[in-house]
Each structure stands twice: as structure tokens, then as C-alpha cells.
Design a protein around this motif. Structure first.
Motif, PDB file in Angstrom:
ATOM      1  N   LEU A  86      29.359   5.651 -43.203  1.00 56.50           N
ATOM      2  CA  LEU A  86      30.340   4.726 -42.645  1.00 56.50           C
ATOM      3  C   LEU A  86      29.950   3.267 -42.905  1.00 56.50           C
ATOM      4  O   LEU A  86      30.815   2.431 -43.165  1.00 56.50           O
ATOM      5  N   VAL A  87      28.668   2.971 -42.876  1.00 58.81           N
ATOM      6  CA  VAL A  87      28.208   1.619 -43.207  1.00 58.81           C
ATOM      7  C   VAL A  87      28.554   1.292 -44.660  1.00 58.81           C
ATOM      8  O   VAL A  87      29.073   0.205 -44.966  1.00 58.81           O
ATOM      9  N   ARG A  88      28.313   2.228 -45.557  1.00 56.51           N
ATOM     10  CA  ARG A  88      28.660   2.013 -46.971  1.00 56.51           C
ATOM     11  C   ARG A  88      30.163   1.761 -47.114  1.00 56.51           C
ATOM     12  O   ARG A  88      30.584   0.845 -47.823  1.00 56.51           O
ATOM     13  N   PHE A  89      30.979   2.566 -46.437  1.00 58.72           N
ATOM     14  CA  PHE A  89      32.429   2.391 -46.458  1.00 58.72           C
ATOM     15  C   PHE A  89      32.818   0.999 -45.935  1.00 58.72           C
ATOM     16  O   PHE A  89      33.631   0.298 -46.534  1.00 58.72           O
ATOM     17  N   ALA A  90      32.217   0.588 -44.832  1.00 56.41           N
ATOM     18  CA  ALA A  90      32.543  -0.701 -44.219  1.00 56.41           C
ATOM     19  C   ALA A  90      32.230  -1.868 -45.140  1.00 56.41           C
ATOM     20  O   ALA A  90      33.026  -2.815 -45.257  1.00 56.41           O
ATOM     21  N   PHE A  91      31.086  -1.811 -45.795  1.00 55.65           N
ATOM     22  CA  PHE A  91      30.692  -2.921 -46.663  1.00 55.65           C
ATOM     23  C   PHE A  91      31.375  -2.865 -48.031  1.00 55.65           C
ATOM     24  O   PHE A  91      31.829  -3.879 -48.540  1.00 55.65           O
ATOM     25  N   ASN A  92      31.467  -1.678 -48.616  1.00 58.91           N
ATOM     26  CA  ASN A  92      31.999  -1.566 -49.982  1.00 58.91           C
ATOM     27  C   ASN A  92      33.519  -1.484 -50.043  1.00 58.91           C
ATOM     28  O   ASN A  92      34.122  -2.037 -50.960  1.00 58.91           O
ATOM     29  N   GLU A  93      34.144  -0.797 -49.099  1.00 60.94           N
ATOM     30  CA  GLU A  93      35.595  -0.617 -49.152  1.00 60.94           C
ATOM     31  C   GLU A  93      36.340  -1.651 -48.298  1.00 60.94           C
ATOM     32  O   GLU A  93      37.384  -2.145 -48.702  1.00 60.94           O
ATOM     33  N   LEU A  94      35.820  -1.932 -47.128  1.00 66.64           N
ATOM     34  CA  LEU A  94      36.491  -2.887 -46.233  1.00 66.64           C
ATOM     35  C   LEU A  94      35.977  -4.311 -46.416  1.00 66.64           C
ATOM     36  O   LEU A  94      36.543  -5.249 -45.873  1.00 66.64           O
ATOM     37  N   ASN A  95      34.877  -4.440 -47.146  1.00 61.37           N
ATOM     38  CA  ASN A  95      34.266  -5.743 -47.441  1.00 61.37           C
ATOM     39  C   ASN A  95      33.903  -6.510 -46.172  1.00 61.37           C
ATOM     40  O   ASN A  95      34.057  -7.734 -46.109  1.00 61.37           O
ATOM     41  N   LEU A  96      33.405  -5.789 -45.163  1.00 66.91           N
ATOM     42  CA  LEU A  96      32.948  -6.457 -43.947  1.00 66.91           C
ATOM     43  C   LEU A  96      31.622  -7.156 -44.195  1.00 66.91           C
ATOM     44  O   LEU A  96      30.880  -6.816 -45.130  1.00 66.91           O
ATOM     45  N   HIS A  97      31.325  -8.116 -43.367  1.00 64.76           N
ATOM     46  CA  HIS A  97      30.088  -8.895 -43.462  1.00 64.76           C
ATOM     47  C   HIS A  97      29.022  -8.398 -42.486  1.00 64.76           C
ATOM     48  O   HIS A  97      27.830  -8.473 -42.761  1.00 64.76           O
ATOM     49  N   ARG A  98      29.454  -7.866 -41.327  1.00 64.45           N
ATOM     50  CA  ARG A  98      28.521  -7.531 -40.248  1.00 64.45           C
ATOM     51  C   ARG A  98      29.044  -6.323 -39.476  1.00 64.45           C
ATOM     52  O   ARG A  98      30.239  -6.210 -39.205  1.00 64.45           O
ATOM     53  N   ILE A  99      28.128  -5.428 -39.120  1.00 63.16           N
ATOM     54  CA  ILE A  99      28.444  -4.299 -38.254  1.00 63.16           C
ATOM     55  C   ILE A  99      27.493  -4.345 -37.066  1.00 63.16           C
ATOM     56  O   ILE A  99      26.284  -4.533 -37.241  1.00 63.16           O
ATOM     57  N   GLU A 100      28.054  -4.183 -35.876  1.00 60.66           N
ATOM     58  CA  GLU A 100      27.268  -4.248 -34.647  1.00 60.66           C
ATOM     59  C   GLU A 100      27.320  -2.917 -33.913  1.00 60.66           C
ATOM     60  O   GLU A 100      28.275  -2.146 -34.080  1.00 60.66           O
ATOM     61  N   ALA A 101      26.312  -2.690 -33.093  1.00 58.38           N
ATOM     62  CA  ALA A 101      26.277  -1.478 -32.263  1.00 58.38           C
ATOM     63  C   ALA A 101      25.599  -1.809 -30.944  1.00 58.38           C
ATOM     64  O   ALA A 101      24.633  -2.572 -30.907  1.00 58.38           O
ATOM     65  N   TYR A 102      26.123  -1.237 -29.886  1.00 60.29           N
ATOM     66  CA  TYR A 102      25.470  -1.275 -28.581  1.00 60.29           C
ATOM     67  C   TYR A 102      24.815   0.082 -28.366  1.00 60.29           C
ATOM     68  O   TYR A 102      25.404   1.112 -28.690  1.00 60.29           O
ATOM     69  N   VAL A 103      23.630   0.079 -27.788  1.00 62.98           N
ATOM     70  CA  VAL A 103      22.950   1.345 -27.501  1.00 62.98           C
ATOM     71  C   VAL A 103      22.103   1.194 -26.249  1.00 62.98           C
ATOM     72  O   VAL A 103      21.430   0.182 -26.053  1.00 62.98           O
ATOM     73  N   ILE A 127      37.598  -4.249 -35.379  1.00 68.91           N
ATOM     74  CA  ILE A 127      37.419  -4.918 -36.665  1.00 68.91           C
ATOM     75  C   ILE A 127      38.087  -6.285 -36.597  1.00 68.91           C
ATOM     76  O   ILE A 127      39.246  -6.405 -36.197  1.00 68.91           O
ATOM     77  N   LYS A 128      37.313  -7.294 -36.967  1.00 70.43           N
ATOM     78  CA  LYS A 128      37.809  -8.666 -36.965  1.00 70.43           C
ATOM     79  C   LYS A 128      37.808  -9.212 -38.387  1.00 70.43           C
ATOM     80  O   LYS A 128      36.865  -8.979 -39.149  1.00 70.43           O
ATOM     81  N   LYS A 129      38.839  -9.939 -38.706  1.00 66.06           N
ATOM     82  CA  LYS A 129      38.916 -10.593 -40.009  1.00 66.06           C
ATOM     83  C   LYS A 129      38.134 -11.911 -39.951  1.00 66.06           C
ATOM     84  O   LYS A 129      37.587 -12.273 -38.921  1.00 66.06           O
ATOM     85  N   LEU A 130      38.106 -12.622 -41.089  1.00 65.49           N
ATOM     86  CA  LEU A 130      37.433 -13.917 -41.125  1.00 65.49           C
ATOM     87  C   LEU A 130      37.967 -14.809 -40.018  1.00 65.49           C
ATOM     88  O   LEU A 130      39.142 -14.735 -39.689  1.00 65.49           O
ATOM     89  N   PRO A 131      37.139 -15.606 -39.403  1.00 64.87           N
ATOM     90  CA  PRO A 131      35.810 -15.992 -39.836  1.00 64.87           C
ATOM     91  C   PRO A 131      34.694 -15.019 -39.433  1.00 64.87           C
ATOM     92  O   PRO A 131      33.535 -15.269 -39.758  1.00 64.87           O
ATOM     93  N   TYR A 132      35.009 -13.915 -38.768  1.00 66.92           N
ATOM     94  CA  TYR A 132      33.966 -12.968 -38.363  1.00 66.92           C
ATOM     95  C   TYR A 132      33.678 -11.923 -39.435  1.00 66.92           C
ATOM     96  O   TYR A 132      32.535 -11.705 -39.788  1.00 66.92           O
ATOM     97  N   SER A 133      34.707 -11.224 -39.894  1.00 69.32           N
ATOM     98  CA  SER A 133      34.566 -10.121 -40.852  1.00 69.32           C
ATOM     99  C   SER A 133      33.529  -9.120 -40.346  1.00 69.32           C
ATOM    100  O   SER A 133      32.531  -8.832 -40.994  1.00 69.32           O
ATOM    101  N   SER A 134      33.792  -8.604 -39.138  1.00 66.72           N
ATOM    102  CA  SER A 134      32.817  -7.731 -38.484  1.00 66.72           C
ATOM    103  C   SER A 134      33.510  -6.566 -37.790  1.00 66.72           C
ATOM    104  O   SER A 134      34.730  -6.533 -37.666  1.00 66.72           O
TER     105      SER A 134
END
Length: 184
Positions: free
Chosen positions: A119-136, A88-95
């Protein structure tokens, strides 16, 4: 401790007393999961190693750098997988990155999709992240479907990204943005 309730499951951040069940989950799925992730040294699968990883994860959670959850069945409260927001990165990334693995006996039942959505809902609503990434891995069709059902978009191919069991493997990069999430 953070707990997220779902319809058929709940997510709960790991605590020290989860070391044995996490060790058992990892051991039981060692070869199944090794299709898409590296096999580890034998020590990794021990209760002691998982206890140490849980302690590290708890420290990272205190400073909002990682949230590692067990995925549990609602009725029997059985550990059937794990899912994390990490790096998890803070601004300027917020990701952050998301990663998950489901017990082989519980795949193809929508468990991963439900866990990812929570978990996506938690990340955006509770942690206020801007972007979530995944490698697959391009070979991991099940995980690709999970991400696409959760409205992640494929951004590209990362060539020979991870060294998995003696071979450099390509991985797709997927992401979801907070504004994309709010549209659904």
C-alpha cells in the motif's frame, strides 16, 4: 476497482458484494481488535452497516480521498484483514493516513508487513503522495514492528489522542516520506 498483487496475498478495494465477508471478519475479531480500537455499537458489525461503509468508501475513492482494501490470501482468496489509505489530502499536504487490521488467526505471519509495503508503494508511485502517517498505541508492539519494518519513523507521542473503551489512550505518530521510501 484497484487490485494489488503480492507474493502471498493480494489487496483489492471493497465492492458491494464484500459486505457479508467484511461483516464476518469484523464480528470474528471484535474483541481481539478492541485491545487497540473502540468497540462499536452492534449495528456496526452487521452486513447492512458494512454495505453502507463500502458504498461510502467507493464514493471517496472516486474523488481520491480514501482507498479501502480487503487483504486476501492468494490461494483461497479468503478475506483475512483490511487496510486503508484515508484522509487523503491534496497539496499543500499531499498526505494520507494508513490503517490496517489482520484477522487474529493470521497475525505474526508477516501478512500486515507485506500489505503495508504494497500500500505504501501504491500511495507513492500511483497516487504520488508525499507523506503517509500512522497512529499506533504504544501497547501494540506488533503494529509498531510492522511500521518500523516498513521504514516508518516515530515522530512523537500524541497524549490521550483516542477515547477507546472508556479510556483516553496515548498514540505514537509514525510517518514515512516519499524520499525516505525511495532510499530503500
Amino acid at each position: 476497482m484497484v487490485k494489488i498483487e503480492g507474493e502471498r496475498l493480494f489487496l483489492r478495494t471493497f465492492v458491494e458484494s464484500d459486505a457479508r465477508s467484511l461483516s464476518d471478519l469484523l464480528t470474528d475479531n471484535k474483541y481481539f481488535w478492541s485491545q487497540y480500537e473502540p468497540l462499536h455499537e452492534e449495528y456496526f458489525y452487521t452486513e447492512d452497516a458494512q454495505f453502507r461503509k463500502i458504498l461510502e468508501s467507493m464514493q471517496l475513492m472516486r474523488v481520491n480521498r480514501e482507498y479501502s482494501f480487503g487483504i486476501y490470501t492468494k490461494g483461497r482468496q479468503q478475506l483475512i484483514g483490511h487496510i486503508s489509505l484515508y484522509a487523503i489530502k491534496k497539496l499543500p499536504y499531499s498526505s494520507a493516513f494508513i490503517g490496517y487490521s489482520i484477522d487474529e488467526r493470521f497475525t505474526k505471519k508477516g501478512i500486515a508487513s507485506e500489505a503495508v509495503n504494497h500500500l505504501v508503494r501504491f500511495a507513492f508511485n500511483e497516487l504520488n503522495l508525499h507523506r503517509i502517517e500512522a497512529y499506533v498505541s504504544p501497547k501494540n508492539i506488533g503494529s509498531i514492528k510492522v511500521l518500523e519494518r516498513a521504514n516508518f519513523e516515530r515522530e512523537g507521542l500524541l497524549r490521550k489522542l483516542l477515547f477507546i473503551n472508556g479510556v483516553w489512550e496515548d498514540h505514537y505518530m509514525y510517518s514515512i516520506l516519499k524520499e525516505d521510501y525511495k532510499r530503500f
